[in-house]
Design an enzyme around this catalytic site. Structure first.
Site, PDB file in Angstrom:
ATOM      1  N   THR A   1       0.698  -0.966  -0.038  1.00 23.53           N
ATOM      2  CA  THR A   1       0.087   0.025   0.174  1.00 23.53           C
ATOM      3  C   THR A   1       1.026   1.273  -0.059  1.00 23.53           C
ATOM      4  O   THR A   1       1.541   1.713  -1.208  1.00 23.53           O
ATOM      5  CB  THR A   1      -1.046   0.173   1.047  1.00 23.53           C
ATOM      6  OG1 THR A   1      -0.162  -0.232   2.358  1.00 23.53           O
ATOM      7  CG2 THR A   1      -2.058  -1.086   1.015  1.00 23.53           C
TER       8      THR A   1
ATOM      9  N   THR B   1       2.054  -9.158  12.103  1.00 22.17           N
ATOM     10  CA  THR B   1       2.552  -8.109  11.707  1.00 22.17           C
ATOM     11  C   THR B   1       1.651  -7.481  10.764  1.00 22.17           C
ATOM     12  O   THR B   1       0.206  -7.703  11.051  1.00 22.17           O
ATOM     13  CB  THR B   1       3.993  -8.330  10.779  1.00 22.17           C
ATOM     14  OG1 THR B   1       4.414  -7.244  10.377  1.00 22.17           O
ATOM     15  CG2 THR B   1       3.511  -9.596   9.723  1.00 22.17           C
TER      16      THR B   1
ATOM     17  N   ASN C   1      -0.308  10.376   6.039  1.00 21.65           N
ATOM     18  CA  ASN C   1      -1.741   9.931   6.389  1.00 21.65           C
ATOM     19  C   ASN C   1      -2.798  10.930   6.711  1.00 21.65           C
ATOM     20  O   ASN C   1      -3.861  10.790   7.007  1.00 21.65           O
ATOM     21  CB  ASN C   1      -1.224   9.472   7.873  1.00 21.65           C
ATOM     22  CG  ASN C   1      -0.544   8.278   8.053  1.00 21.65           C
ATOM     23  OD1 ASN C   1      -1.467   7.038   7.755  1.00 21.65           O
ATOM     24  ND2 ASN C   1       0.844   8.185   8.153  1.00 21.65           N
TER      25      ASN C   1
END
Length: 408
Positions: free
Chosen positions: A154, A191, A403
């Site tokens: 991603t 993870t 973000n």
């Protein structure tokens, strides 16, 4: 005891009988790879660890059931959509991913594991996913391991994979892991996404034990942003094709296998931490002399999760006060008057704090260490015999930029 050989030119499809491909299904758009299939032509036993977040994505809920199957043959994974917080519809779509994959392999849906990563709360575009699975099997069994890795990425900036080989019972055994992970990394029992395959011949119980023990000191010791994802998982498939004598007890062969698996998981963990969103440096916190294993781990993770420590490392500021502060508010038992702190890399070391008191250290030498892309923070609590290591990354302006616009 046997040497673990790292082979950088090998990939997941070099483990005997494993195939993998990645394709563009249309979830991400712009012809970006976003769906992968990994499968073994021989039946596998499987082990897995999954997110401890109370909010679990549909694929996690499905896999918690499927992982109990006697045989697992395949993993199907998509990126660009997490299929999390999508209710019964999301679970049904995760099952459809398994069912469609199983149809092509002529196996049962419960012999397929499913993974997703991406934006939370958006319905999974199942038509695109089904198209992607059909497209993948139109190419398979011709494999392309790099495309498979690309398909699970991603915000990752680099591929994460490692391939090792070692000897068991005079047989060559291989383990390969591929992974994705850059943000929302503060795992507990897993993870982001880590897919590990091996041709070792081992029982399911011992495979589970080896994975769970390794995860405690690898994936669970990394953090990028203290956010535990809804989709975290580490999956391990073993098809037994190496022909080594079945590992059915915790004998010397088990120890060799466990050592190799742990090496793989630690290296992948470091790759994930180093590729934290916007990161420029890997931070490695080594804690020595704790009164318990738990205290050592808690102290190490407190250092690498401190935003002030992370920001100081970004700015190449040897601000050891932020480190002792992070130790002090952790749940670890410490005596501040015993704590030693230093910064190091593979070439040099600068001691900054001795027995809780600052030293008149060489600021330029410390800055030179902190300017590097791998900064080691060494802490000796001088309080016992237990040690631990944790890995994180610096906190940069780019983390906020990435973000702040993730969904766009």
């Amino acid at each position: 005891m046997d040497t673990i050989k790292v082979l950088n030119n090998k990939n997941i499809t070099d483990v005997p009988y494993f195939k993998a491909i990645g394709v563009a299904s249309g979830i991400k758009g712009n012809n970006k790879s976003d769906l992968c299939v990994i499968y073994s032509e021989k039946p596998c036993i499987a082990a897995g660890t999954f997110t401890t977040n109370k909010v679990k994505a549909a694929p996690v809920l499905l896999d918690l059931k499927h992982i109990e199957s006697e045989n697992i043959y395949a993993i199907v994974a998509n990126s660009g959509n997490a299929n999390a917080c999508t209710g019964d519809d999301g679970y049904e779509k995760a099952y459809l991913m398994a069912e469609c994959t199983a149809k092509h392999l002529k196996i049962k849906p419960e012999e397929v594991l499913v993974a997703s990563t991406g934006v939370i709360g958006v319905p999974l575009p199942i038509d695109k996913v089904m198209f992607g699975i059909e497209k993948a099997f139109s190419i398979l069994p011709k494999s392309d391991a790099n495309k498979a890795i690309d398909a699970i990425m991603t915000t990752d900036t680099v591929q994460k994979k490692i391939f090792v080989e070692f000897m068991l019972d005079k047989k060559k055994v291989t383990i390969c892991a591929i992974a994705k992970g850059s943000g929302m990394i503060h795992p507990n029992m897993a993870t982001m996404l880590s897919f590990i395959v091996t041709d070792a011949n081992i029982t399911k119980d011992l495979l589970n034990k080896a994975l769970k023990e390794s995860v405690k000191d690898s994936y669970n010791m990394i953090s990028v942003d203290r956010d535990t994802s809804t989709n975290d998982m580490a999956l391990l498939l073993a098809n037994g094709a190496s022909g080594n004598t079945l590992i059915s007890s915790e004998n010397s062969d088990y120890e060799v296998f466990k050592k190799a698996l742990h090496y793989v998981n630690v290296e992948i963990s470091k790759m994930i931490a180093k590729d934290g969103e916007g990161a420029t440096k890997l931070i490695e916190a080594k804690v020595f002399g704790a009164s318990s294993s738990r205290d050592a781990k808690v102290a190490a993770k407190s250092v690498i999760t401190s935003n002030l420590v992370k920001a100081a490392v970004f700015g190449s500021d040897a601000n050891w006060g932020r480190i002792i502060c992070a130790l002090g508010y952790s749940a670890a038992e410490i005596d501040p008057s015993k704590v030693d702190i230093s910064f190091s890399n593979n070439d040099s070391k600068v001691e900054t704090c001795l027995k809780g008191t600052g030293l008149n250290f060489d600021e330029e030498a410390a800055k030179k260490i902190l300017d590097g892309d791998h900064v080691i923070i060494e802490v000796n609590l001088n309080n016992g015999k237990f040690n631990a290591t944790a890995w994180g990354c610096d906190l940069t302006y780019d983390y906020v930029k990435i973000n702040g616009s993730y969904r766009s």
